[in-house]
Design a protein around this motif. Structure first.
Motif, PDB file in Angstrom:
ATOM      1  N   ALA A 156       3.923   0.692   4.626  1.00 11.11           N
ATOM      2  CA  ALA A 156       3.804   1.909   5.437  1.00 11.11           C
ATOM      3  C   ALA A 156       5.126   2.644   5.587  1.00 11.11           C
ATOM      4  CB  ALA A 156       3.247   1.555   6.817  1.00 11.11           C
ATOM      5  N   GLU A 157       6.241   1.953   5.421  1.00  9.94           N
ATOM      6  CA  GLU A 157       7.555   2.575   5.613  1.00  9.94           C
ATOM      7  C   GLU A 157       8.048   3.358   4.394  1.00  9.94           C
ATOM      8  OE1 GLU A 157      10.365  -0.381   6.813  1.00  9.94           O
ATOM      9  OE2 GLU A 157       9.292  -0.854   8.662  1.00  9.94           O
ATOM     10  N   LYS A 166       8.691  -1.707  -0.605  1.00  9.01           N
ATOM     11  CA  LYS A 166       9.510  -0.519  -0.333  1.00  9.01           C
ATOM     12  C   LYS A 166      10.833  -0.552  -1.085  1.00  9.01           C
ATOM     13  CE  LYS A 166      11.741  -2.076   3.979  1.00  9.01           C
ATOM     14  NZ  LYS A 166      12.001  -1.701   5.388  1.00  9.01           N
ATOM     15  N   ALA A 220       2.249  -5.175   5.122  1.00  9.22           N
ATOM     16  CA  ALA A 220       1.625  -3.908   5.527  1.00  9.22           C
ATOM     17  C   ALA A 220       2.661  -2.964   6.124  1.00  9.22           C
ATOM     18  CB  ALA A 220       0.503  -4.172   6.521  1.00  9.22           C
ATOM     19  N   ALA A 221       3.554  -3.500   6.949  1.00  4.90           N
ATOM     20  CA  ALA A 221       4.584  -2.666   7.569  1.00  4.90           C
ATOM     21  C   ALA A 221       5.549  -2.127   6.523  1.00  4.90           C
ATOM     22  CB  ALA A 221       5.337  -3.475   8.626  1.00  4.90           C
ATOM     23  N   ASP A 222       5.935  -2.965   5.569  1.00  2.00           N
ATOM     24  CA  ASP A 222       6.848  -2.522   4.517  1.00  2.00           C
ATOM     25  C   ASP A 222       6.217  -1.411   3.688  1.00  2.00           C
ATOM     26  OD1 ASP A 222       8.821  -4.314   5.251  1.00  2.00           O
ATOM     27  OD2 ASP A 222       8.260  -5.824   3.771  1.00  2.00           O
ATOM     28  N   GLN A 263      -1.420  -1.524  -1.763  1.00  2.53           N
ATOM     29  CA  GLN A 263      -2.428  -1.717  -0.718  1.00  2.53           C
ATOM     30  C   GLN A 263      -3.573  -2.589  -1.205  1.00  2.53           C
ATOM     31  OE1 GLN A 263      -3.130   2.540   0.015  1.00  2.53           O
ATOM     32  NE2 GLN A 263      -2.430   2.232   2.119  1.00  2.53           N
ATOM     33  N   GLU A 272      13.708  -5.550   4.155  1.00  5.56           N
ATOM     34  CA  GLU A 272      12.329  -5.786   3.712  1.00  5.56           C
ATOM     35  C   GLU A 272      11.894  -7.163   4.196  1.00  5.56           C
ATOM     36  OE1 GLU A 272      10.006  -4.336  -0.107  1.00  5.56           O
ATOM     37  OE2 GLU A 272      11.485  -5.864  -0.610  1.00  5.56           O
ATOM     38  N   ARG A 273      10.841  -7.187   5.005  1.00  3.66           N
ATOM     39  CA  ARG A 273      10.423  -8.424   5.656  1.00  3.66           C
ATOM     40  C   ARG A 273       9.563  -9.312   4.767  1.00  3.66           C
ATOM     41  NH1 ARG A 273       9.152  -4.104  10.090  1.00  3.66           N
ATOM     42  NH2 ARG A 273       9.015  -3.091   8.080  1.00  3.66           N
ATOM     43  N   ASP A 325       2.159 -12.544   3.117  1.00  5.97           N
ATOM     44  CA  ASP A 325       3.531 -12.576   3.627  1.00  5.97           C
ATOM     45  C   ASP A 325       4.242 -13.894   3.317  1.00  5.97           C
ATOM     46  OD1 ASP A 325       3.376 -10.037   4.613  1.00  5.97           O
ATOM     47  OD2 ASP A 325       2.885 -10.641   6.662  1.00  5.97           O
ATOM     48  N   GLU A 379       2.650   9.858   2.200  1.00 11.51           N
ATOM     49  CA  GLU A 379       1.847   9.685   3.428  1.00 11.51           C
ATOM     50  C   GLU A 379       0.374   9.935   3.137  1.00 11.51           C
ATOM     51  OE1 GLU A 379       2.500   8.700   6.412  1.00 11.51           O
ATOM     52  OE2 GLU A 379       4.593   9.114   6.922  1.00 11.51           O
TER      53      GLU A 379
END
Length: 344
Positions: free
Chosen positions: A6-7, A147, A2-4, A318, A140-141, A332, A186
């Motif tokens: 969003a970036e 991303k 989710a964080a990746d 998403q 990238e996590r 993840d 965005e």
């Protein structure tokens, strides 16, 4: 993951800053000066879909024959194709795939101009290539690439358009269109429709993705994301190939994700959708306009068809994330997968 996801708007903005733009322009100018007669891309996994997008760009925008190499022809079978007039581009987020590095090594020895497009500028791939492009996506996590994929798309777009310009410098209109992408990304990510669709499709047994032209790589990447995070069998077809047999497998129990933008590719998909309607298929479109017969739409701002893959994939990422969670999976930590896959 989710964080990746969003970036990505920030990643677009970072790649469009003065330093990265100048670096890509320098590589593009060097390519233009060499005047390659054809272009060969080599990649694996998610990067393979970015390379496919670049192949479409190369043929349409530069008028050069382009294709994707089969690394095994060189690494397993010992082939040494004549690449003396070629541009050979290796695309890899990690730059650590030994087979891609070997393709570039052989190509450079044969006289090809070699370029690495990677998120790891100190990687083996970048070291072997004559020129390299840093996609500047940052760490990238998640195992599932998001991303880094879109950063590759934007870097490849800038590279091809820079070659088209001749001196590597993007025309003002092109630059203005690219500068709008972070804000449009965005806006795209703010839509909550993907989460709603995830609950609807959490019990799906299989799924089809489709698109035409620039949208076809998006369909392939969406299918990969669904498979690696939800373990959901997802089959990707071009809109044309879908009509050559696979159409028969579609029915009300097989959701179809159809990428339908503007331009020739989108117009062609609008001719495919009625055929899906005849099969009673549950069709979700990705695009800016409602289409008769579709049950839902993932809203994406309308842009030139060349830029659309940078936005179309966002709600599909998403959806893959939300669907994995709805099915009780951990996106993840996909089972059996690592961030860097070693192939020979």
């Amino acid at each position: 993951m989710a964080a990746d996801i969003a970036e990505q708007p920030a990643g677009y903005a970072r790649l469009l800053e003065t330093g990265p733009v100048a670096a890509i322009a320098e590589v593009a100018a060097a390519i233009a000066a060499r005047r390659p007669r054809h272009v060969v891309f080599t990649a694996r996994g998610t990067s393979d879909h970015a390379a496919l997008y670049a192949a479409y760009l190369t043929e349409i925008r530069l008028g050069l024959p382009a294709g994707l190499a089969s690394p095994s022809a060189i690494t397993l079978f010992g082939a040494r194709p004549d690449l003396s007039d070629a541009l050979v581009v290796g695309v890899s987020q990690s730059g650590g795939s030994a087979d891609l590095a070997e393709v570039l090594r052989v190509a450079r020895a044969a006289g090809a101009l070699t370029v690495a497009v990677t998120n790891a500028p100190s990687s083996p791939l970048a070291g072997i290539a004559e020129l390299s492009v840093d996609v500047s996506a940052g760490h990238e996590r998640a195992v599932a690439a998001t991303k880094t994929y879109t950063a590759e798309l934007l870097a490849l777009l800038m590279l091809v358009e820079g070659v088209r310009a001749g001196d590597g410098v993007l025309p003002a209109a092109e630059r203005a269109a690219l500068d709008a992408l972070p804000g449009l990304a965005e806006r795209t990510l703010a839509d909550r429709t993907p989460a709603q669709l995830a609950h609807r499709y959490r019990f799906a047994a299989r799924l089809v993705t489709t698109g035409r032209g620039y949208a076809y790589p998006t369909a392939r990447e969406a299918a990969l994301k669904l498979m690696e995070t939800s373990y959901l069998p997802a089959l990707a077809f071009s809109g044309a190939d879908l009509l050559h047999g696979p159409l028969a497998m579609t029915d009300p129990d097989v959701p179809v994700l159809a990428v339908v933008g503007s331009g020739p590719g989108g117009d062609s998909m609008r001719e495919v959708l009625p055929r899906l309607g005849e099969r009673g298929a549950d069709v979700v479109t990705v695009g800016s306009a409602d289409i008769a017969g579709a049950t839902a739409r993932l809203d994406v701002p309308e842009v030139d068809e060349r830029y659309a893959p940078l936005l179309d994939i966002l709600p599909l990422q998403q959806l893959a994330l939300a669907l994995a969670l709805a099915r009780g999976e951990d996106p993840d930590a996909p089972r059996g997968l690592k961030k860097v896959t070693t192939t020979l």
